[in-house]
Design a protein around this motif. Structure first.
Motif, PDB file in Angstrom:
ATOM      1  N   GLY A   4      33.055  50.838  44.375  1.00 47.05           N
ATOM      2  CA  GLY A   4      34.328  50.650  44.597  1.00 47.05           C
ATOM      3  C   GLY A   4      35.066  50.523  46.049  1.00 47.05           C
ATOM      4  N   HIS A   5      34.286  51.480  46.947  1.00 48.44           N
ATOM      5  CA  HIS A   5      34.845  51.625  48.212  1.00 48.44           C
ATOM      6  C   HIS A   5      34.362  50.589  49.266  1.00 48.44           C
ATOM      7  CE1 HIS A   5      36.524  53.920  51.395  1.00 48.44           C
ATOM      8  NE2 HIS A   5      35.279  53.961  52.303  1.00 48.44           N
ATOM      9  N   ILE A   6      33.440  49.983  49.012  1.00 47.06           N
ATOM     10  CA  ILE A   6      32.591  48.702  49.839  1.00 47.06           C
ATOM     11  C   ILE A   6      33.224  47.548  49.254  1.00 47.06           C
ATOM     12  CG2 ILE A   6      30.537  47.479  50.341  1.00 47.06           C
ATOM     13  CD1 ILE A   6      29.079  50.388  50.456  1.00 47.06           C
ATOM     14  N   GLY A   7      33.434  47.543  47.987  1.00 42.52           N
ATOM     15  CA  GLY A   7      34.038  46.492  47.344  1.00 42.52           C
ATOM     16  C   GLY A   7      35.468  46.149  47.765  1.00 42.52           C
ATOM     17  N   ILE A   8      36.249  47.388  47.800  1.00 41.10           N
ATOM     18  CA  ILE A   8      37.597  47.024  48.416  1.00 41.10           C
ATOM     19  C   ILE A   8      37.681  46.455  49.846  1.00 41.10           C
ATOM     20  CG2 ILE A   8      39.643  48.522  49.272  1.00 41.10           C
ATOM     21  CD1 ILE A   8      38.986  50.106  46.752  1.00 41.10           C
ATOM     22  N   HIS A   9      36.893  47.301  50.631  1.00 40.77           N
ATOM     23  CA  HIS A   9      36.606  46.795  52.090  1.00 40.77           C
ATOM     24  C   HIS A   9      36.109  45.176  52.453  1.00 40.77           C
ATOM     25  CE1 HIS A   9      37.158  50.659  54.689  1.00 40.77           C
ATOM     26  NE2 HIS A   9      37.424  50.945  53.349  1.00 40.77           N
ATOM     27  N   LEU A  10      35.466  44.856  51.372  1.00 41.66           N
ATOM     28  CA  LEU A  10      34.729  43.454  51.519  1.00 41.66           C
ATOM     29  C   LEU A  10      35.924  42.555  51.130  1.00 41.66           C
ATOM     30  CD1 LEU A  10      31.304  43.796  50.107  1.00 41.66           C
ATOM     31  CD2 LEU A  10      31.946  43.276  52.389  1.00 41.66           C
ATOM     32  N   ARG A  11      36.817  42.939  50.137  1.00 48.99           N
ATOM     33  CA  ARG A  11      37.797  42.085  49.529  1.00 48.99           C
ATOM     34  C   ARG A  11      38.914  42.109  50.903  1.00 48.99           C
ATOM     35  NH1 ARG A  11      39.489  42.490  43.462  1.00 48.99           N
ATOM     36  NH2 ARG A  11      40.569  40.558  44.131  1.00 48.99           N
ATOM     37  N   HIS A  12      39.038  43.154  51.520  1.00 51.04           N
ATOM     38  CA  HIS A  12      40.017  43.103  52.672  1.00 51.04           C
ATOM     39  C   HIS A  12      39.594  42.257  53.794  1.00 51.04           C
ATOM     40  CE1 HIS A  12      43.308  46.029  51.914  1.00 51.04           C
ATOM     41  NE2 HIS A  12      42.483  46.856  51.613  1.00 51.04           N
ATOM     42  N   ARG A  13      38.062  42.295  53.793  1.00 51.63           N
ATOM     43  CA  ARG A  13      37.540  41.329  54.943  1.00 51.63           C
ATOM     44  C   ARG A  13      37.748  39.975  54.652  1.00 51.63           C
ATOM     45  NH1 ARG A  13      36.339  41.973  60.142  1.00 51.63           N
ATOM     46  NH2 ARG A  13      34.461  40.743  60.666  1.00 51.63           N
ATOM     47  N   ARG A  14      37.627  39.664  53.370  1.00 50.10           N
ATOM     48  CA  ARG A  14      37.527  38.299  52.841  1.00 50.10           C
ATOM     49  C   ARG A  14      39.063  37.554  53.084  1.00 50.10           C
ATOM     50  NH1 ARG A  14      36.889  38.602  47.141  1.00 50.10           N
ATOM     51  NH2 ARG A  14      34.909  39.472  47.776  1.00 50.10           N
ATOM     52  N   GLU A  15      40.024  38.641  52.743  1.00 43.16           N
ATOM     53  CA  GLU A  15      41.453  37.936  52.983  1.00 43.16           C
ATOM     54  C   GLU A  15      41.853  37.962  54.544  1.00 43.16           C
ATOM     55  OE1 GLU A  15      44.047  37.433  50.712  1.00 43.16           O
ATOM     56  OE2 GLU A  15      42.108  37.527  49.357  1.00 43.16           O
ATOM     57  N   ILE A  16      41.052  38.721  55.357  1.00 39.03           N
ATOM     58  CA  ILE A  16      41.368  38.287  56.675  1.00 39.03           C
ATOM     59  C   ILE A  16      40.737  37.006  57.156  1.00 39.03           C
ATOM     60  CG2 ILE A  16      40.459  39.032  59.018  1.00 39.03           C
ATOM     61  CD1 ILE A  16      40.520  41.966  57.841  1.00 39.03           C
ATOM     62  N   ARG A  17      39.448  36.865  56.626  1.00 41.31           N
ATOM     63  CA  ARG A  17      38.759  35.583  56.974  1.00 41.31           C
ATOM     64  C   ARG A  17      39.834  34.265  56.464  1.00 41.31           C
ATOM     65  NH1 ARG A  17      32.801  37.796  56.205  1.00 41.31           N
ATOM     66  NH2 ARG A  17      32.698  38.532  58.306  1.00 41.31           N
ATOM     67  N   LYS A  18      40.271  34.475  55.311  1.00 44.63           N
ATOM     68  CA  LYS A  18      41.188  33.354  54.747  1.00 44.63           C
ATOM     69  C   LYS A  18      42.476  33.167  55.637  1.00 44.63           C
ATOM     70  CE  LYS A  18      40.405  34.058  49.601  1.00 44.63           C
ATOM     71  NZ  LYS A  18      41.131  34.532  48.476  1.00 44.63           N
ATOM     72  N   GLU A  19      42.809  34.248  56.132  1.00 46.40           N
ATOM     73  CA  GLU A  19      44.246  34.046  57.031  1.00 46.40           C
ATOM     74  C   GLU A  19      43.780  33.581  58.368  1.00 46.40           C
ATOM     75  OE1 GLU A  19      45.777  38.090  57.304  1.00 46.40           O
ATOM     76  OE2 GLU A  19      46.088  38.154  55.071  1.00 46.40           O
ATOM     77  N   THR A  20      42.701  33.750  58.735  1.00 45.77           N
ATOM     78  CA  THR A  20      42.236  33.089  60.158  1.00 45.77           C
ATOM     79  C   THR A  20      41.915  31.590  59.942  1.00 45.77           C
ATOM     80  OG1 THR A  20      40.099  33.975  59.827  1.00 45.77           O
ATOM     81  CG2 THR A  20      41.598  35.330  61.161  1.00 45.77           C
TER      82      THR A  20
END
Length: 160
Positions: free
Chosen positions: A142-158
Protein backbone atom coordinates in the motif's frame (compact mmCIF):
# COMPACT_ATOMS: atom_id res chain seq x y z
CA UNK A 1 6.55 -16.92 15.58
CA UNK A 2 7.17 -14.39 18.34
CA UNK A 3 7.30 -14.08 22.11
CA UNK A 4 4.73 -11.76 23.63
CA UNK A 5 6.15 -8.87 25.62
CA UNK A 6 6.90 -5.18 25.13
CA UNK A 7 9.56 -4.30 22.57
CA UNK A 8 11.46 -1.11 23.34
CA UNK A 9 13.34 -1.49 20.04
CA UNK A 10 10.02 -1.64 18.19
CA UNK A 11 8.86 1.45 20.09
CA UNK A 12 12.02 3.34 19.10
CA UNK A 13 11.53 2.37 15.45
CA UNK A 14 7.92 3.58 15.61
CA UNK A 15 9.01 6.89 17.14
CA UNK A 16 11.44 7.29 14.23
CA UNK A 17 8.38 7.07 11.96
CA UNK A 18 5.99 9.11 14.05
CA UNK A 19 8.02 12.26 14.65
CA UNK A 20 8.79 13.19 11.01
CA UNK A 21 5.31 12.15 9.89
CA UNK A 22 3.74 14.47 12.47
CA UNK A 23 5.95 17.27 11.17
CA UNK A 24 4.89 16.36 7.63
CA UNK A 25 1.25 17.06 8.47
CA UNK A 26 2.29 20.71 8.89
CA UNK A 27 4.72 20.70 5.94
CA UNK A 28 2.91 18.80 3.20
CA UNK A 29 4.06 19.29 -0.37
CA UNK A 30 2.42 22.29 -2.00
CA UNK A 31 1.24 20.18 -4.93
CA UNK A 32 -0.02 17.25 -2.83
CA UNK A 33 -3.12 15.63 -4.36
CA UNK A 34 -4.65 12.91 -2.20
CA UNK A 35 -7.11 11.99 -4.97
CA UNK A 36 -4.28 10.05 -6.67
CA UNK A 37 -4.36 7.57 -3.77
CA UNK A 38 -6.57 4.61 -4.61
CA UNK A 39 -8.87 3.18 -1.97
CA UNK A 40 -7.40 -0.30 -2.32
CA UNK A 41 -3.84 0.96 -1.78
CA UNK A 42 -4.99 3.09 1.17
CA UNK A 43 -6.72 0.05 2.69
CA UNK A 44 -3.54 -2.00 2.33
CA UNK A 45 -1.46 0.82 3.79
CA UNK A 46 -3.73 1.36 6.81
CA UNK A 47 -4.05 -2.37 7.48
CA UNK A 48 -0.29 -2.77 7.23
CA UNK A 49 0.30 0.21 9.52
CA UNK A 50 -1.89 -1.21 12.27
CA UNK A 51 -0.47 -4.72 11.83
CA UNK A 52 3.15 -3.54 11.82
CA UNK A 53 2.64 -1.20 14.77
CA UNK A 54 1.07 -3.95 16.86
CA UNK A 55 3.78 -6.46 15.92
CA UNK A 56 6.55 -3.94 16.68
CA UNK A 57 5.21 -3.32 20.16
CA UNK A 58 3.93 -6.71 21.37
CA UNK A 59 6.81 -9.04 20.46
CA UNK A 60 9.87 -8.75 22.66
CA UNK A 61 11.94 -10.65 20.08
CA UNK A 62 13.03 -7.30 18.60
CA UNK A 63 14.82 -6.24 21.79
CA UNK A 64 18.60 -6.35 22.05
CA UNK A 65 20.23 -9.68 22.80
CA UNK A 66 23.83 -10.87 23.02
CA UNK A 67 25.76 -10.47 19.76
CA UNK A 68 25.50 -13.23 17.14
CA UNK A 69 25.88 -13.09 13.36
CA UNK A 70 22.06 -12.74 13.31
CA UNK A 71 22.51 -9.30 14.90
CA UNK A 72 23.57 -7.97 11.48
CA UNK A 73 19.87 -7.95 10.56
CA UNK A 74 19.28 -5.42 13.33
CA UNK A 75 22.30 -3.38 12.22
CA UNK A 76 20.83 -3.32 8.69
CA UNK A 77 17.42 -2.26 10.02
CA UNK A 78 18.98 0.56 12.04
CA UNK A 79 21.05 1.69 9.05
CA UNK A 80 17.93 1.87 6.87
CA UNK A 81 16.09 3.81 9.56
CA UNK A 82 19.00 6.28 9.79
CA UNK A 83 18.83 6.74 6.00
CA UNK A 84 15.09 7.32 6.35
CA UNK A 85 15.70 10.09 8.89
CA UNK A 86 18.31 11.63 6.58
CA UNK A 87 15.78 11.49 3.74
CA UNK A 88 13.32 13.44 5.92
CA UNK A 89 15.96 16.04 6.72
CA UNK A 90 16.54 16.51 3.01
CA UNK A 91 12.79 16.78 2.38
CA UNK A 92 12.24 19.39 5.12
CA UNK A 93 15.14 21.48 3.77
CA UNK A 94 13.80 21.25 0.19
CA UNK A 95 11.13 23.29 -1.59
CA UNK A 96 8.67 20.62 -0.36
CA UNK A 97 7.12 19.61 -3.64
CA UNK A 98 5.75 16.19 -4.58
CA UNK A 99 8.95 15.61 -6.55
CA UNK A 100 10.88 16.12 -3.30
CA UNK A 101 8.43 13.92 -1.41
CA UNK A 102 8.73 11.03 -3.86
CA UNK A 103 12.47 11.39 -4.39
CA UNK A 104 15.09 8.67 -4.27
CA UNK A 105 18.02 8.47 -1.88
CA UNK A 106 21.24 6.68 -2.76
CA UNK A 107 19.47 4.84 -5.56
CA UNK A 108 16.54 3.72 -3.39
CA UNK A 109 13.36 4.69 -5.30
CA UNK A 110 10.63 6.56 -3.41
CA UNK A 111 12.90 6.44 -0.39
CA UNK A 112 10.36 7.98 1.99
CA UNK A 113 8.20 4.91 1.53
CA UNK A 114 10.76 2.22 0.71
CA UNK A 115 13.30 2.79 3.48
CA UNK A 116 10.99 2.39 6.50
CA UNK A 117 9.28 -0.62 4.96
CA UNK A 118 12.66 -2.25 4.34
CA UNK A 119 13.84 -1.31 7.86
CA UNK A 120 10.82 -2.94 9.49
CA UNK A 121 11.21 -5.98 7.23
CA UNK A 122 14.80 -6.44 8.42
CA UNK A 123 13.62 -5.92 11.99
CA UNK A 124 11.12 -8.72 11.42
CA UNK A 125 13.90 -10.98 10.17
CA UNK A 126 16.07 -10.07 13.17
CA UNK A 127 13.24 -10.92 15.56
CA UNK A 128 12.19 -13.97 13.53
CA UNK A 129 8.60 -12.75 13.81
CA UNK A 130 6.54 -13.88 10.85
CA UNK A 131 3.68 -11.58 11.91
CA UNK A 132 5.91 -8.55 11.41
CA UNK A 133 7.04 -9.82 8.01
CA UNK A 134 3.45 -10.32 6.88
CA UNK A 135 2.31 -6.94 8.21
CA UNK A 136 5.23 -5.12 6.61
CA UNK A 137 4.51 -6.84 3.29
CA UNK A 138 0.92 -5.56 3.37
CA UNK A 139 2.15 -2.12 4.44
CA UNK A 140 4.73 -2.05 1.65
CA UNK A 141 2.20 -2.90 -1.04
CA UNK A 142 0.00 0.00 0.00
CA UNK A 143 2.55 2.58 1.11
CA UNK A 144 5.07 2.12 -1.68
CA UNK A 145 2.23 1.73 -4.18
CA UNK A 146 0.77 5.10 -3.16
CA UNK A 147 4.14 6.81 -3.49
CA UNK A 148 4.74 5.24 -6.89
CA UNK A 149 1.34 6.51 -8.07
CA UNK A 150 2.24 10.01 -6.91
CA UNK A 151 5.56 9.69 -8.72
CA UNK A 152 3.78 8.59 -11.90
CA UNK A 153 1.44 11.61 -11.70
CA UNK A 154 4.42 13.95 -11.37
CA UNK A 155 6.00 12.45 -14.46
CA UNK A 156 2.73 12.84 -16.40
CA UNK A 157 2.55 16.50 -15.44
CA UNK A 158 6.13 17.20 -16.48
CA UNK A 159 5.63 15.43 -19.83
CA UNK A 160 2.74 17.73 -20.74
Amino acid sequence: MGTFGFSYVGAIFLLCLLVPNLLWTRCRPRDYDPSVESRSLLALERTGQVWTTCAALVFQDFNLRPWTPWSWWLIGAVALMVLYELWWLRYFRSARTMADFTSSLLGVPVAGASLPVAAFFLLGIYGRVVWMLLGVTVLGMGHIGIHLRHRREIRKETDI
